[in-house]
Design an enzyme around this catalytic site. Structure first.
Site, mmCIF file in Angstrom:
data_model
loop_
_atom_site.group_PDB
_atom_site.id
_atom_site.type_symbol
_atom_site.label_atom_id
_atom_site.label_comp_id
_atom_site.label_asym_id
_atom_site.label_seq_id
_atom_site.Cartn_x
_atom_site.Cartn_y
_atom_site.Cartn_z
ATOM 1 N NE ARG A 50 18.346 28.348 31.208
ATOM 2 C CZ ARG A 50 17.714 27.761 30.181
ATOM 3 N NH1 ARG A 50 17.804 26.461 30.000
ATOM 4 N NH2 ARG A 50 16.995 28.469 29.350
ATOM 5 C CE1 TYR A 103 41.491 35.389 41.970
ATOM 6 C CE2 TYR A 103 40.117 35.025 40.046
ATOM 7 C CZ TYR A 103 40.654 34.581 41.236
ATOM 8 O OH TYR A 103 40.329 33.322 41.697
ATOM 9 C CG ASP A 176 36.944 41.893 40.439
ATOM 10 O OD1 ASP A 176 36.394 41.989 41.562
ATOM 11 O OD2 ASP A 176 37.477 40.842 40.037
ATOM 12 C CE LYS A 201 38.093 35.403 46.825
ATOM 13 N NZ LYS A 201 38.434 36.192 45.668
HETATM 14 C C1 LIG Z 1 38.586 35.596 44.322
HETATM 15 C C2 LIG Z 1 38.430 36.623 43.270
HETATM 16 C C3 LIG Z 1 37.744 36.349 42.089
HETATM 17 C C4 LIG Z 1 37.209 34.972 41.785
HETATM 18 O O1 LIG Z 1 36.242 34.523 42.671
HETATM 19 P P1 LIG Z 1 35.885 32.935 42.701
HETATM 20 O O2 LIG Z 1 34.579 32.890 43.385
HETATM 21 O O3 LIG Z 1 36.982 32.257 43.429
HETATM 22 O O4 LIG Z 1 35.790 32.485 41.278
HETATM 23 C C5 LIG Z 1 37.598 37.362 41.168
HETATM 24 N N1 LIG Z 1 38.116 38.581 41.372
HETATM 25 C C6 LIG Z 1 38.794 38.882 42.499
HETATM 26 C C7 LIG Z 1 39.345 40.259 42.686
HETATM 27 C C8 LIG Z 1 38.978 37.912 43.477
HETATM 28 O O5 LIG Z 1 39.682 38.216 44.575
#
Ligand SMILES: *Cc1c(COP(=O)(O)O)cnc(C)c1O
Length: 384
Positions: A50, A103, A176, A201
């Site tokens: 972990r 988001y 973010d 992403k």
């Molecule tokens: C897609 C996204 C997230 C979340 O990512 P996941 O892997 O789908 O949980 C968080 N912040 C932003 C800006 C995003 O575009």
């Protein structure tokens, strides 16, 4: 070394893995100890699955180098990276400033879970001036959360100026950075304390794994690793491997995403059906100068506001695309188109009058993509 070189050479140990170029997938929960001394003393680099394996630590090292941070933690999704960063710095009775263009699921977390634990959230406009933020700071404000460009509306925020105000008031700065990735923007060098990525992403880059990263500067490592460890967050070797594999080619992919997105954005901007294109890389975009100052490039995601038209016309356009799929998570190799619904609670920031769409420029040929988009407007105009 330049980032393009670091992307290739960081987080690897071929000699330790039979010469394998990438660190292979380790699947392990139990790790056997050679002696009572290491068993009881917690002295081994790898003592329990972990807490990490060479696969997860390799990816952590690569991201940390790119972010120019002190330590990176992996999380099972981008959303859990956002929530981990928030939980690392906030306690009961604290106050949070959250950007209004955040988001959606991060907003929901603040309005439900954080509220339940006695943490209050105030939303601020993505176009707020530093002076205004300064005036709104409360004695118990412990975090300012930035997302730049904003989800859906793509406003660029002045990270250094907002960070200075936050720090003067004793608050941590969380950014973010999913749209830009640490290749195109480095929040920690602009004053942030924690840099967040939905690695799902562009880092994974192939739409086949969920993964998040949080990177801390020196003053925030202990807080980040405390929460991450106590909460038992862990990422499988398979997902970490996919992240590392994607990262190796991210620089060339992003260059192509940007090149195509610029072509599509310029094409959209010249269409009579379009009110405005939201993409900071366009010189006409209100965020362009800030973007130019703080970013070294743009990714492939942008917004398009159509002139007011019936819902069925938009549906006819999107339903008939051959190359643009309709799906939420972008950053993969494929092009996407979705409608955008905004949840906004404060004045300021971008407000569309017509339908707002979000496009992701994939790695297909730009001419083929434009032909698909052109046929889409033909369908729209037939219904409108
Ligand atoms: C897609 C996204 C997230 C979340 O990512 P996941 O892997 O789908 O949980 C968080 N912040 C932003 C800006 C995003 O575009």
């Amino acid at each position: 070394m330049k980032d393009e070189t670091r992307l290739i050479h960081s987080g690897r140990d071929s000699a330790g893995h039979i010469g394998a170029v990438n660190v292979p997938v380790y699947r392990a929960s139990t790790l056997l100890h050679p002696s009572v001394e290491t068993l009881e003393g917690n002295t081994l680099a790898y003592g329990y699955g972990r807490r990490g394996t060479p696969t997860t630590r390799g990816l952590e090292a690569s991201i940390c180098v790119l972010e120019e941070g002190e330590r990176t933690a992996l999380t099972p999704s981008g959303l859990s990276a956002c929530t981990t960063a928030l939980m690392a710095v906030l306690s009961a009775g604290d106050h949070l400033f959250m950007v209004d263009s955040v988001y959606g699921p991060t907003r929901s977390f603040c309005n439900t879970t954080l509220r339940r634990f006695g943490i209050s959230t105030t939303y601020y406009s993505p176009t707020i001036t530093p002076d205004r933020l300064h005036a709104l700071m409360q004695p118990n404000t412990r975090a300012v959360f930035i997302e730049s460009p904003g989800s859906g509306t793509f406003e660029v925020q002045d990270i250094p100026a907002l960070a200075a105000v936050a720090h003067a008031g004793g608050a941590s700065v969380l950014v973010d950075n999913t749209w830009a990735t640490p290749l195109l923007c480095k929040p920690l060098t602009l004053g942030a304390d924690l840099a967040i990525n939905a690695a799902t992403k562009y880092i994974v880059g192939h739409a086949d794994a969920l993964l998040g990263t949080v990177t801390a500067n020196a003053s925030h490592v202990a807080r980040l690793m405390d929460f991450h460890g106590h909460f038992g967050l862990t990422v499988s070797g398979d997902e970490a491997y996919l992240g590392q594999r994607g990262l190796r080619t991210m620089a060339v992919r992003l260059a192509r995403h940007q090149e195509t997105a610029l072509k599509l954005a310029a094409w959209f901007a010249a269409r009579p059906e379009v009110e405005r294109v939201l993409y900071p890389a366009l010189p006409s975009d209100p965020g362009h100068s800030l973007w130019k100052r703080d970013f070294t490039g743009a990714s492939g995601l942008f917004g398009v506001e159509l002139k007011p038209c019936p819902k069925q016309a938009v549906a006819a356009m999107l339903d008939g695309y051959h190359l643009f799929g309709m799906g939420w998570s972008w950053g993969g190799f494929e092009s996407l188109a979705v409608t955008t619904k905004l949840a906004r609670t404060v004045e300021g920031g971008y407000r569309p009058k017509g339908p707002l769409l979000r496009f992701h420029a994939g790695l297909e040929d730009a001419g083929d993509l434009i032909a698909d988009l052109e046929a889409g407007f033909d369908r729209l105009n037939k219904v409108a």
